[in-house]
Design an enzyme around this catalytic site. Sequence first.
Site, PDB file in Angstrom:
ATOM      1  CG  HIS A  88      46.986  23.813  46.514  1.00  0.00           C
ATOM      2  ND1 HIS A  88      48.146  23.123  46.758  1.00  0.00           N
ATOM      3  CD2 HIS A  88      46.076  22.891  46.140  1.00  0.00           C
ATOM      4  CE1 HIS A  88      47.945  21.832  46.532  1.00  0.00           C
ATOM      5  NE2 HIS A  88      46.697  21.663  46.160  1.00  0.00           N
TER       6      HIS A  88
ATOM      7  CG  ASP B 266      48.771  28.272  42.213  1.00  0.00           C
ATOM      8  OD1 ASP B 266      48.676  27.719  41.103  1.00  0.00           O
ATOM      9  OD2 ASP B 266      48.590  27.687  43.294  1.00  0.00           O
TER      10      ASP B 266
ATOM     11  CD  GLN C  96      42.249  23.887  40.335  1.00  0.00           C
ATOM     12  OE1 GLN C  96      41.422  23.740  39.446  1.00  0.00           O
ATOM     13  NE2 GLN C  96      42.786  22.862  40.974  1.00  0.00           N
TER      14      GLN C  96
ATOM     15  CE  LYS D 255      45.783  20.763  39.693  1.00  0.00           C
ATOM     16  NZ  LYS D 255      45.136  20.029  40.754  1.00  0.00           N
TER      17      LYS D 255
ATOM     18  CB  CYS E 292      45.911  20.830  49.255  1.00  0.00           C
ATOM     19  SG  CYS E 292      46.343  19.126  49.015  1.00  0.00           S
TER      20      CYS E 292
END
Length: 404
Positions: free
Chosen positions: A121, A198, A201, A224, A362
């Site tokens: 991202h 990261d 998600q 999220k 993104c």
Amino acid sequence: MDVQQIRKDFPILSQKIYGKPLVYFDNAATTQKPQCVLDSIVNFYTTYNSNIHRGVHFLSEKATEIYENARLKVKEFINAKSRTEIVFTKGSTEAINTLAYSFGEAYIKPGDELIISEMEHHSNIVPWQLMAQRRGAIIRVLPFYDNGELMEDMLEKLICDRTKIVCVTYVSNTLGTVNDVESIIKTAHAHNIPVLVDAAQAIQHLKIDVQKLDCDFLALSGHKVYAETGIGVLYGKEHFLEELPPYQGGGDMIKNVSFDLTTFAELPLKFEAGTSNFVGAGSLLTALNYVDSIGLDNIAKYEEQLLEYATKKIEEIGGVTIYGNAKHKASIVSFNIDGAHHYDVGMILDKLGVAVRTGTHCTEPIMKHYNITGTVRASFAMYNTFEEIDTLCEGIIKAKKMLR
Ligand code: PMP
């Protein structure tokens, strides 16, 4: 898992859009909030609202207790060793910016290198680019195969004695790929290189155990995972957080201030300058308790079924290209109707009450990889149903007829 019961917990889902039942498939952008999270926010403001950490009065102590309980909950949820390793930020983006700045200041010299995957991202690219420009560092890119799997073998080849950090997403927000971060971390650690994961998600789909993964840093966003917007986390191993300089200065992050010398607060407050989003932290505490009450394993199993069903049904339509066919995927399907623009498809689906995201998500490097301008992305959460996927597919068939 009783999905109909779960749906009742999310008031927004019972809405009609253009007279049609809302089908919310934009969960990778943000998830909807259960009633308990909404109640926790109202309850905070109607009962405990007061600034944290600096008050001796009842309300301030109560607000501080909720904020620190949220920290303990995150610590448990990702199995960190200590609460001091959990830094509250406003989201994954701020977590990565914090790390990129501090890491750059502490460890990066001109000519040093960082490795970032091609499927990141923008928020795991741009902060590192800004740092690299400031410090004279070089970014190396770990590419992915057309099926959406990372070329893990390339990692060894990209690593050199100037490599200082590897930054990789756990789950791609565009391709749905679940990367084998444990193996990436092992490879990097064999060369004494720390790794940032990261998890923006991943946190809502997979059980994360930072000690088992042995990642050095991890970023996540509350919104999220069914909590409020404006709250997130930077996890960092304690010895790194001790060494790294603060990112921002201000109140709450200091021990003593004078014009000659300022000393910083103990971890994790050293990285939490100013008034934190304590109400958001409270909402994260409630959201993570809610997820625990359903069970991440149950959620993951159900979402896997949704993904399998959607993939099969979309493929059956024909004339649709799915981007990202990795063996291990989270419940995200990116696609294009051949010959049709993703925005047009998204607009037709919208009129049917189906909320999907269109565009680059993104992740412009992923778009460049496939030489496309964007995709339609349907991303599923625990409250979505097979019937809703049928509605999506009817919409795709309709859009295909209209646009081709
Ligand atoms: N990383 C990934 C993989 C994401 O999907 C997102 C959000 N789309 C982010 C980072 C940034 O999260 P936030 O906007 O909540 O800071």
